[in-house]
Design a protein around this motif. Structure first.
Motif: not given
Length: 345
Positions: A37-38, A44-47, A63-71
């Motif tokens: 999802a991230v 789509a260009g949304v950071d 934990d599941a988004t640990a490698n997905s950048g800043h959230l």
């Protein structure tokens, strides 16, 4: 433009897989649903992305988004519906246009058209042609403009399902804040679109043509696993010894495959061990899982699971974390379903 992912629900239709963690953290073809999802929002260009969580799901989702950048993680204190979840993120949204993503959805299509369509509308929703519209919220659309939304009608007026992704201008939040609870006691975000149209606002629909799943049931997960395995590119970062690999196969770093026949698409996760097995097509084996002397087809094996010497081939199976599937014991069959469970067949 802000991105907002709603991921506070546990997912009762995925029990017992979702009994010990948020369904959004379950992997599909090796990647957690929430991480997909991230990535869809980033593509789509949304950071600047926020994720609405519950007190019980936040750790899993981090934990599941640990490698997905800043959230930015936003906690919804009570499970009071999608509209309530959006309002919980009001401060994060900062009166900016928003691309809203219901976090258990999986899309093949790029979501950029929703953003571009918002230039000429007050809100936009994604729709998808489905064979069973009565199972979804049905969108009645004319000339690209939404006329009405009907939740799970017995006699659908169209075959377009509202498929869990929206773009809207900040003014829509005023309508969300005015929504009364639905019959099930929740604030339902799609009802705000109806109020917006009643007030003279324009809601447009963007039809998505590619794969879509709301990943709500085990069958949905297996179908999504099959789709995304088909999209991967072959890669060999682990070791394959005395084995035959055919087609689209990924073996991640630290994984070992020995004396096996692998027919892609297959994904074998980091530090997994596959020995004396026949896998594929459409099999994913999670990190640190072990498959020994087994025949698997159309299977999603989660991390740390063990499939050891089952007495028959396994097809269309979903095996949770730390679960054990093995041959019958001397006392006969044993069936205990769910995460950390045992199935003897």
């Amino acid at each position: 433009m802000k991105g907002l992912i709603l991921a506070a629900g546990r997912g009762s239709r995925l029990l017992p897989i979702s009994a010990t963690r948020a369904k959004h953290a379950v992997p599909v073809a090796g990647t957690p649903i929430i991480a997909r999802a991230v990535q869809a929002l980033r593509d789509a260009g949304v950071d600047d992305i926020g994720i609405v969580t519950s007190p019980s799901s936040e750790t899993d989702l981090r934990d599941a988004t640990a490698n997905s950048g800043h959230l930015t993680f936003i906690r919804q204190s009570e499970a009071l519906g999608t509209g309530h979840a959006v309002l919980a993120a009001h401060a994060f949204l900062e009166h900016q246009p928003t691309l809203l993503y219901l976090g258990d959805n999986l899309f093949q299509d790029n979501l950029t058209p929703l953003i571009t369509t918002l230039r000429d509308a007050d809100a936009v929703l994604g729709v998808k042609e489905v064979p069973n519209p009565q199972a979804y919220g049905v969108a009645v659309v004319k000339g690209g403009r939404l006329l009405r939304l009907v939740e799970k009608p017995r006699t659908p007026e169209s075959n377009l399902a509202a498929c869990g992704v929206f773009a809207f201008r900040p003014e829509l939040l005023e309508h969300v804040a005015e929504l009364p609870p639905s019959d099930r006691g929740e604030i339902e975000f799609p009802q705000a679109l109806t109020r917006l149209m009643a007030a003279g606002g324009t809601v447009r629909a963007v039809e998505l043509g590619g794969f879509w799943s709301d990943a709500g049931t085990p069958d949905d997960l297996l179908a999504a696993n099959t789709h995304f395995l088909s999209q991967q590119r072959p890669r060999l970062d682990g070791r394959a010894e005395r084995s035959v690999l055919t087609g689209n196969v990924v073996i991640e770093a630290g994984a070992v495959v020995e004396d096996s026949v692998i027919t892609g698409p297959v994904w074998i996760g980091p530090h997994a061990l596959v020995r004396g097995a026949t896998l594929g097509p459409f099999v994913s084996v999670g990190a640190h899982a072990r498959v020994d002397t087994a025949r698997l087809h159309g299977a999603l094996i989660d991390e740390f699971a063990r499939v050891l010497h089952p007495s028959r081939p396994l097809s269309r199976v979903l095996i949770g974390r730390h679960a054990l599937v093995t041959a019958p014991s001397e006392s006969g069959l044993q069936v205990v379903m769910g995460d950390r469970s045992i199935v003897r067949v």
